[in-house]
Structures are given as C-alpha cells and as structure tokens.
Write a protein that holds these residues in place. Structure first.
Motif, PDB file in Angstrom:
ATOM      1  N   VAL A  19       0.863  -1.172   0.000  1.00 46.61           N
ATOM      2  CA  VAL A  19       0.000   0.000   0.000  1.00 46.61           C
ATOM      3  C   VAL A  19       0.903   1.226   0.000  1.00 46.61           C
ATOM      4  N   ILE A  20       0.670   2.101  -0.971  1.00 45.14           N
ATOM      5  CA  ILE A  20       1.545   3.263  -1.102  1.00 45.14           C
ATOM      6  C   ILE A  20       1.173   4.338  -0.073  1.00 45.14           C
ATOM      7  N   LYS A  21       2.157   4.791   0.640  1.00 47.84           N
ATOM      8  CA  LYS A  21       1.951   5.849   1.627  1.00 47.84           C
ATOM      9  C   LYS A  21       2.802   7.033   1.210  1.00 47.84           C
ATOM     10  N   SER A  22       2.207   8.202   1.305  1.00 48.45           N
ATOM     11  CA  SER A  22       2.948   9.377   0.869  1.00 48.45           C
ATOM     12  C   SER A  22       3.983   9.793   1.907  1.00 48.45           C
ATOM     13  N   LEU A  23       5.140  10.172   1.429  1.00 51.87           N
ATOM     14  CA  LEU A  23       6.163  10.730   2.313  1.00 51.87           C
ATOM     15  C   LEU A  23       5.941  12.219   2.484  1.00 51.87           C
ATOM     16  N   GLU A  24       5.372  12.794   1.426  1.00 47.30           N
ATOM     17  CA  GLU A  24       5.184  14.241   1.437  1.00 47.30           C
ATOM     18  C   GLU A  24       4.144  14.694   2.442  1.00 47.30           C
ATOM     19  N   ALA A  25       3.218  13.793   2.798  1.00 41.35           N
ATOM     20  CA  ALA A  25       2.138  14.200   3.698  1.00 41.35           C
ATOM     21  C   ALA A  25       2.712  14.780   4.978  1.00 41.35           C
ATOM     22  N   ASN A  26       3.720  14.124   5.543  1.00 42.98           N
ATOM     23  CA  ASN A  26       4.283  14.624   6.794  1.00 42.98           C
ATOM     24  C   ASN A  26       5.730  15.100   6.653  1.00 42.98           C
ATOM     25  N   TYR A  27       6.305  14.857   5.501  1.00 46.27           N
ATOM     26  CA  TYR A  27       7.696  15.258   5.357  1.00 46.27           C
ATOM     27  C   TYR A  27       7.858  16.001   4.043  1.00 46.27           C
ATOM     28  N   ARG A  28       8.591  15.469   3.148  1.00 49.92           N
ATOM     29  CA  ARG A  28       8.814  16.136   1.861  1.00 49.92           C
ATOM     30  C   ARG A  28       9.336  15.069   0.903  1.00 49.92           C
ATOM     31  N   GLN A  29       9.561  15.488  -0.338  1.00 54.95           N
ATOM     32  CA  GLN A  29      10.092  14.551  -1.311  1.00 54.95           C
ATOM     33  C   GLN A  29      11.534  14.199  -0.976  1.00 54.95           C
ATOM     34  N   VAL A  30      11.899  12.962  -1.201  1.00 53.36           N
ATOM     35  CA  VAL A  30      13.262  12.547  -0.910  1.00 53.36           C
ATOM     36  C   VAL A  30      13.873  11.988  -2.193  1.00 53.36           C
ATOM     37  N   PHE A  31      15.109  12.350  -2.457  1.00 51.01           N
ATOM     38  CA  PHE A  31      15.744  11.886  -3.686  1.00 51.01           C
ATOM     39  C   PHE A  31      15.792  10.357  -3.739  1.00 51.01           C
ATOM     40  N   GLY A  32      15.453   9.835  -4.883  1.00 54.05           N
ATOM     41  CA  GLY A  32      15.563   8.397  -5.083  1.00 54.05           C
ATOM     42  C   GLY A  32      14.432   7.589  -4.491  1.00 54.05           C
ATOM     43  N   ILE A  33      13.516   8.263  -3.808  1.00 54.44           N
ATOM     44  CA  ILE A  33      12.416   7.559  -3.147  1.00 54.44           C
ATOM     45  C   ILE A  33      11.099   8.065  -3.717  1.00 54.44           C
ATOM     46  N   ALA A  34      10.266   7.139  -4.163  1.00 51.40           N
ATOM     47  CA  ALA A  34       8.993   7.533  -4.756  1.00 51.40           C
ATOM     48  C   ALA A  34       7.933   7.696  -3.680  1.00 51.40           C
TER      49      ALA A  34
END
Lengths: 765, 153
Positions: A711-726
């Motif tokens: 299940v895909i969980k967003s990283l951006e919701a609580n953090y931000r975009q991270v290089f190399g990580i979708a």
C-alpha cells in the motif's frame, strides 16, 4: 444549504453529464452514426438542459437551448441532413451551451455576440420561423411563457390551433374509408386524443410544440376540448384543463406519431387510433386491453403505464383463450410495475428502439457518493491489508504448523482482504473518457486559433484508471494536445504540398498494458525538427555545442526545463512552460513519458501510468541495513552477477555486461547512502530495470526478500520529497519501507537531469 | 502539575529533558507521546532526521531534537520518548530523552532569549521560563523540519 440551491447544484451536475452526452453524440453523428438513437440522445440532452434551465429561470440558457433544440428537432425529423457544415455549427453551439451553463453556475458572463452568431447560424439551418425568432425575439415570446409559467391558459394555449392547424376541412364521406385509401397513397388518417396533465407543464414541456410537431407530419385538424375548463374563480393557476383531438393525415407511421410524444408520455393521457376503426390502437393504457383486464384480475396488479408495445394483431383474429399463457402474460405485465424503469418485457415489445432505451436505463443505475467517503474506505482497507500482513507474520513467527486451523483461516482472510481491496479500488476507477471527452473542444479551439484543420480521433475511452490519476491527467493531456496541433501539425497548405490531406489527424488513445495504462498522443504532422531542436538546446546552453546525440536523445531534449521550440510565443502554447512541466506532472503520478518521432510522418508521445496510486506490486529487497521496495513493473529480470562481468568505468562508476551489452550498474545502498561500500558483485543480486524512455540499468542490491503488493503511503504528507524515493509503505512487521524511484536513481547516475549535486550528496549521505 | 487552578489564565506546556536541560512545547501542538521504535532511515537527509516510523498507517518523520538543537546525534534506547506534534498540517515525531511535566504559564512568565545564545538555539527557542529555580526553554516548532526542498532535484 437552501434546498433550492441544492436542487440547482444537482441540475448543474446533470447538465455536465448532458453536455458530455451532447458532445459525444454530435461526434458520433459526425463519425457517421446517424441512427435515430444517437440523434435522439443529442436531442434529449439539449431538451433536458432547456427544461431544467426553464425551471430555474435561466433565460439566456433557455433561449439558446431552444434555438439549438429546434435545429436538432429538424434533424431528428429527417428534414435536415446532418451534413458536416451543420455538425460544425452544432459542435460550436454545444461549446456555447456549455459556456452558458457554466456562466449560469459560476456567475460569469458569456460573450453575447458569440451566442447571437450561433443562434443565427442555427436558425439559418432550421429555416423558416426560427430565423425570424432568433433575431427579433418572437421566439422568446412564443417560448418564454411555457418554461417560466408552465401553464398559461392564455392565448398561447390556443395558439397552435390558430397558427398551425389548417382551416376547417369538411370531412368528406370518402374519408370514412381512410384505411383503404391509405393503402392507395401511403397516407393514413389518425385520430389522436391528447390530454396533458399538469405535470407535463411542470416538466417544462409544452402542448403547443407537440401539436405543432404533429402539424409538421401531415395535414392536421385540431379540435380543442375545453369541457373541463372550470370557471375562472376555481381555476388552479398550475392546473391543466385543456385537451385536444387531432385528426392527422400523414404517411408517417404510428411510431413516428408516438415519437412526438416520447418525452411526455408519462404526463398525459394519450390515445392514438386509426380513423374508421380500432384496427390499430395505441394508448398509454396498455398494449392489449382484453388481456390486460384479465391480467389485472389475475394478478391484481395495476396496469403498466409504460411504453406500449406495437399493435398486436391478435385482435383481428381472436385467439383461443389460453389461460396459462394469460397468467404468464399477467406476470409479465406485473414486472413493469415493480421495475417501472424497464419497458414492458412482452415479446411483442422487442423492437430495437425500445430495447435500446431499456438498456440505456439499466446502465445508469448509479448513486452519487461523496468522494471523501470513498477515500476513507480506501484508507481503511489499506490499513486492513497491512494489519492482515502483520497478523500473518506474527502467526508464522509463532511457529504454528501449516495445517493448523489458524493458518487456513488466515489464508482465507488474505483472499478476502485482497478481494475487498480490489473492489474498493474499482469504486475509484473511472474510464478515461471523462478526460478524453474534454479534448475535442480543445482541439476545435486550438485549430480555430492556429488556422489549422484538425480531426481528433480518440480510442480506448473505456479504459479505467483511478480517479486521482484521471484528475491529474487532464492538464498534461491538454498541454500535449495543444502542442500536437500547434507545433506538431503543419498548416493545411504545407500539408497538401507534402502530399498529405489538408486535415491533420491527432490521435488520442488509451490501453491497458501489463498493469499500467498507456496513453498515446500522436499527430501526423512534420515530426520533430531535430536540427532545430539541437540548435535551440545549444543556444540555451542545455547541451554542449559539440555534443554528439542520437536521434532519440535529441527528441528527449524537448523535455528539458526551459525548452520551447515555438519561435513566436503563441497564445496557445509556448508560455515558457513546456514539455518539462508535462513530464514532471506525469512523473509525480508515478508515470513515464517518452516520444518517438519520424520526420514528415509525425510524433507520438507515450504516457505510461500506474492504474492506481494506492497500491503497487513490488519486489522487497535489502540494501545495506535497509529494506526497500522496487516497483515490479520496472524490473525486467534479476541476475546473479559474476565479479568478472562488472567493469569500472571512470571514477566510482561501473557497468555490467549482460549478454554482450554494457548496462550501467547502480549500487542502491551506495547511491542512497545506506552503506559506504559497494556490494561485492558475487554476493549481491542485480535487478535489470527499464526506466522511462527505455533506458536500462542494473540495480545492485544485497538480497531479494520476496514479492508483495504494498500500500503506497505518501512521504510528502508529513515530510517532503526525498531523492531516489517515490513513496513509502508499511511492511508486515509494521516497519516503514521505502519505495525506490527508479527513474530518479538512473537519471541521478546518468547526470543528465540533475548532474553533479546528486552524485556528490550521494557520496556524502 | 503545579497550579491546576491557573489553567484558564495561561497556556499549558509539556516539558521534557534533553541531557540535563529542560525544554517545553505548547501542549496544544502535542498529539501523543510514545516510546521509541526503530525508524527507517531516509537517504539524503540531514543528520537530525532519524527516518520515518509507522504511526497507525501514517508515515511519520522523526526529528532527533537534541541534534536539531545543536547537540550530538542521539543514541536512542527503549527509554527514549517520541513526542508526536502537529506543525501546520503535518505531523512530526520529536525524539527526546524523557517527558517530565506539564506546566501552566502565563505570557508574562516567558522571558526573551538573550542575544548571546548560539544561532541553533535562537532559531528554535522562543523564550525562557524560570520555574522553581529551573530554566526551561520554550521551543517553537515552526522550523523544526528541514526547509522545503529548494529545488526539484
């Protein structure tokens, strides 16, 4: 919300659907589907909008819809052929109608001159009365009262008789033998008894128009029955007190006459009979009086008040009374009562139009659900999936045998969970049609602005994809279609000079391919002008002047930020944002975009997108001390490299030879900073992957743990975009695992997109 | 809980320890307090971002607060605590040594930070509170997370 406002909102929502249907129908007619079902659908759409608009007093909309409807009515009646010219005007009229609806909803203003021009054009097509109407407001006079005050028993109710009906014509004795005469000249005389109910007016229909419609079919003689008209003091302002008997001599058949009343059947008493005998009777009371009376008696069910099947010849030659058959019929007759949306399912009723209508009703059995509720459900199911995985892992750890009841139960739970998940995802899935259908209008507008001639062909509109994907697809597609017309297609004169048809074709297609949806936008224009693209890239400092690039690499330059080939900044495209924005938005969706171009033959842009943004099939791998997920769709094969196959190339970079070819080798742990040393080739596993545009690379990881749906969980919701990580996901042990962004990894390594910083930080990280 | 009676006059703060020092944050920003669980490291992150953990299905970034305030990188143990705080629309976990108390203070009890304080402290400490002979630094959460990505790399 004020209830009226809520109803209005519903009306606007329905308008959007009707508009979509209208455009689709017109395009279908343009494509040669001129059957009555399509024409009727188009007519119905405009008619419904007009009706609703009338109820809300949206004058501009009503006026325009009316003129449009009149023209369509001529087409429907076969008096106007749906020629290309007419369809062009009607398509533009549909655009104006859409603008009017939106203006009414959002309070904007629509260019009155544009409406006026189209009204006049439509009027010109529908001929006689409408041209006059459109210009001097006569039509409004004739029309307004009906929509705004559904009944008005004033002069207008009598108008039709005055305007349309022929003066009295003595009924000659020979007319008594009309049926026989009919055979002679193909004309039949029908007696139509028509008594509208108040609801007919309330639904914004109008008797006058219906009577006029009959008048167009042949010779009519209309008699007004005002016997139920009460004294003025007792009169209900919204009541209906008038009835008409029309004597119509026409070559049209019963179906055509019934067709005139198609929209109002439920709102009136209607009886159509052939003059001089009851040989053919069609009344809304039911198909076959005798049988129905028996049916009623047997089933004690009310008579169906729906569509009547065509005349049944049984009356002419009395059939023996078969009680069993009658009971069957009675049961059949009962059904329409239980499911009034369906036409009478008697075999006699199975003529194509009715059958289609029934199908159409059946497919629209939908409910409107607040999207938030669906999303909440999807979130919960996501939790359920994770929870189930955790439970399964705990059970495995507890060392229960395969045969224990707990494990079997857990397997079933897993199946069920998966099924629930699929079903919930299906709720969000929508056909791409909702985006595609916005494009024809765009194409028309861009074509008009650029003076090019374009035909937009769409395919695979039925392909379903998650709603979020659809929503975020609209902007990139809009941009690509604009580009295809503005930059891709040549001007008609150039096309003809190049030996092509003056009309350019832009093709928009969607298809499901290996768990993804692939959308292609292709044009048959001149293709990418490679020397020019390269010059511009050099001029803008995007590539070195002496760079040697393959054709494919040059084509891909157009995706670089700040690249725009239009030498003059046009209204349509070339606002500095270009294909790089498209590319970024597609990537944000987890998609890829690539271009293929052939000089003189055109270009094809291919988008490959995940079907959903909620789940993903992934391969779970370890790199350094971390567990990572690699999207399965990107993986071509996995291999166990030998030390001799890995060769250093420059500082810190390696390639691996696979079946004779060299592919860049990326050590994932190193690239992401999870470990300081590269995995020894012989101890690790290499994943051969294919990134966007077909670029291949091998990812070196420590080990493969297995495959699973995550299940895909967003990283951006609580953090931000991270290089190399979708994105991130949660594994069975409850820990977060990161999902690799393959394309970013490969691009980072290649140094084309974000060159030095990535490599440097990767080394530090 | 020193003066529960003052609750509606001032604001409530939650105080916690980092080494020998005491800090506090506004209790309204705190969603929950939980024990330490191993975080999944994020690549290319500042040293004070420990990684992410699973908070009932949401991915929660963990900030090593001592490190963020200029101390060394923490070596979390089972005794360490994560304060889950809300910053704007985002949730973030703050790794601290231990939670000690809930304080009720009025605005006039909060003193400004002296100029001599190091930059790392001034960036996050909004004020100082003197209480029972202890000095407690009030942390503003606005800048705890790294700045939004400067460029789309």
């Amino acid at each position: 919300m004020d209830p009226m406002e809520a109803i209005k909102q519903t009306f606007f929502q329905e308008c959007e659907e009707q508009l979509a249907e209208l455009e689709q129908g017109l395009l279908a007619i343009e494509g040669g589907e001129t059957d009555s079902e399509t024409v009727n659908a188009v007519f119905r759409a405009v008619h419904s909008i007009k009706g609703g608009a009338g109820a809300f007093g949206l004058e501009d909309l009503v006026r325009f819809a009316h003129v449009f409807e009149t023209t369509l009515d001529h087409v429907r009646a076969g008096r106007l052929a749906p020629e290309a010219d007419l369809l062009k005007v009607m398509l533009r009229a549909a655009d104006v109608l859409a603008d009017l609806v939106r203006a009414a909803r959002d309070g904007g203003v629509v260019d009155e001159a544009r409406c006026e021009v189209l009204r006049a054009e439509l009027g010109a097509f529908s001929g006689e009365d409408e041209t006059g109407d459109g210009d001097d407001g006569m039509g409004e006079l004739d029309f307004q009262p009906l929509s705004f005050e559904p009944i008005s028993f004033e002069p207008m109710a009598f108008e039709p008789t005055a305007i349309e009906a022929d003066p009295f014509e003595p009924i000659g004795s020979e007319l008594a033998f009309a049926p026989e005469l009919a055979a002679a000249d193909g004309r039949t005389t029908w007696i139509i008894h028509f008594r509208p109910h108040a609801s007919l007016y309330a639904h914004a229909n109008e008797s006058a128009l219906l009577l006029r419609e009959l008048g167009r079919m042949g010779e009519v003689e209309t008699t007004l029955d005002d016997s139920t008209l009460p004294p003025l003091a007792d009169m209900e302002p919204e009541g209906a007190y008038l009835a008409w008997t029309v004597r119509l001599t026409t070559e049209r058949d019963l179906d055509a006459i019934r067709g005139a009343f198609e929209w109002v059947e439920d709102d009136c008493d209607l009886k159509i009979e052939r003059e001089g005998g009851a040989a053919e009777v069609a009344s809304v009371q039911g198909p076959d009086p005798i049988e129905l009376i028996l049916a009623k008696a047997l089933a004690s069910a009310p008579a169906p008040t729906m569509e009547a099947p065509p005349p049944i010849p049984q009356i002419a030659e009395p059939a023996p009374l078969d009680v069993a058959a009658l009971i069957r019929k009675a049961q059949a007759a009962e059904e329409p009562v239980l499911a009034p949306a369906n036409a009478v399912p008697a075999p006699a009723a199975a003529h194509p139009a009715t059958a289609n209508a029934a199908n159409a009703t059946a497919t629209t059995a939908t409910i409107r659900v607040d999207l938030d509720r669906v999303d909440r459900l999807i979130d919960l199911v996501g939790e359920l999936v994770i929870n189930q995985a955790m439970l399964a892992q705990r059970v495995t750890e507890s060392g229960l045998g395969r045969s224990s009841g707990v494990v079997t139960g857990l397997d079933e739970l897993e199946h069920l969970t998966r099924e629930i998940q699929d079903s919930v995802m299906a709720i969000r899935a929508q056909p791409v049609k909702s985006v595609f259908q916005r494009m024809p209008r765009l194409a028309r507008e861009v074509a008009a602005m650029t003076g090019k001639s374009v035909r937009l062909v769409t395919e695979g509109e039925g392909c379903e994809v998650d709603k979020t994907v659809i929503e975020r697809l609209s902007d990139p597609l809009t941009h690509m279609i604009r580009n295809a017309i503005d930059h891709g297609l040549e001007r008609p004169d150039k096309r003809i000079a190049a030996g092509k048809s003056g009309e350019g074709v832009v093709r928009l297609s969607a298809a499901h391919r290996s768990g993804r949806i692939v959308i292609e936008v292709s044009d048959d224009g001149a293709g990418i002008n490679r020397p020019r693209v390269k010059d511009i890239a050099i001029e803008k400092g995007l590539i070195a002047p002496d760079a040697v690039l393959s054709d494919e690499e040059i084509d891909n330059l157009i995706f670089l930020p700040g690249f725009s080939t239009a030498s003059e900044v046009s209204d349509i495209s070339g606002r500095g944002v270009g294909m790089d924005v498209v590319k970024r938005s597609i990537q944000a969706l987890g998609g890829r975009i690539s271009v293929a171009s052939r000089p003189g033959l055109g270009s094809t842009f291919t988008l490959s997108l995940p079907l959903t943004l909620a789940v993903l099939d992934g391969m779970v791998v370890s790199a350094g001390s971390q567990t990572l997920v690699v999207p399965l769709t990107a993986i071509i094969e996995t291999l166990q490299p030998k030390a001799a196959e890995v060769h250093p190339i420059g500082e810190g970079a390696h390639v691996i030879s696979i079946r004779g070819g060299y592919v860049p080798l990326i050590d994932v742990g190193l690239a992401l900073g999870y470990s300081d040393e590269a995995v020894e080739p012989a101890k690790g596993v290499a994943l051969l992957i294919e990134g966007e545009g077909g670029a291949r690379a091998a990812l070196m990881v420590g080990a493969i743990q297995g495959q699973r749906q995550v299940v895909i969980k967003s990283l951006e919701a609580n953090y931000r975009q991270v290089f190399g990580i979708a994105a991130a996901t949660i594994l069975g042990d409850g820990r977060v695992a990161l999902i690799l962004d393959i394309d970013a990894l490969v691009a980072g390594q290649k140094g084309l997109e974000s060159p030095a910083p990535v490599l440097r930080t990767a080394a530090i990280g | 809980m020193n003066d529960a009676a003052h609750t509606h006059h001032g604001r409530e703060l939650i105080s916690f320890r980092i080494g020998a020092q005491e800090f506090c944050v506004d209790i309204m920003a705190v969603r929950e307090i939980r024990g330490w669980t191993a975080a999944t490291a994020l690549p290319q992150s500042p040293s004070y971002v420990r990684g992410v953990i699973n908070l009932r299905g949401a991915v929660l970034p963990i900030v090593d607060l001592p490190n963020r305030l200029g101390y060394g990188v923490s070596e979390p143990t089972a005794r360490h605590v994560i304060i889950v705080a809300q910053i704007g629309t985002q949730f973030v976990g703050l790794l601290v040594d231990a939670v000690s108390d809930i304080l009720t203070v009025t605005d006039d009890m909060i003193q400004p930070v002296p100029d001599i304080a190091p930059e790392a402290v001034k960036a996050f400490v909004q004020g100082l509170i003197a209480m029972d002979g202890r000095m407690i630094s009030l942390i503003g959460l606005g800048r705890i997370l790294p700045d939004v990505v400067q460029e789309a790399a």
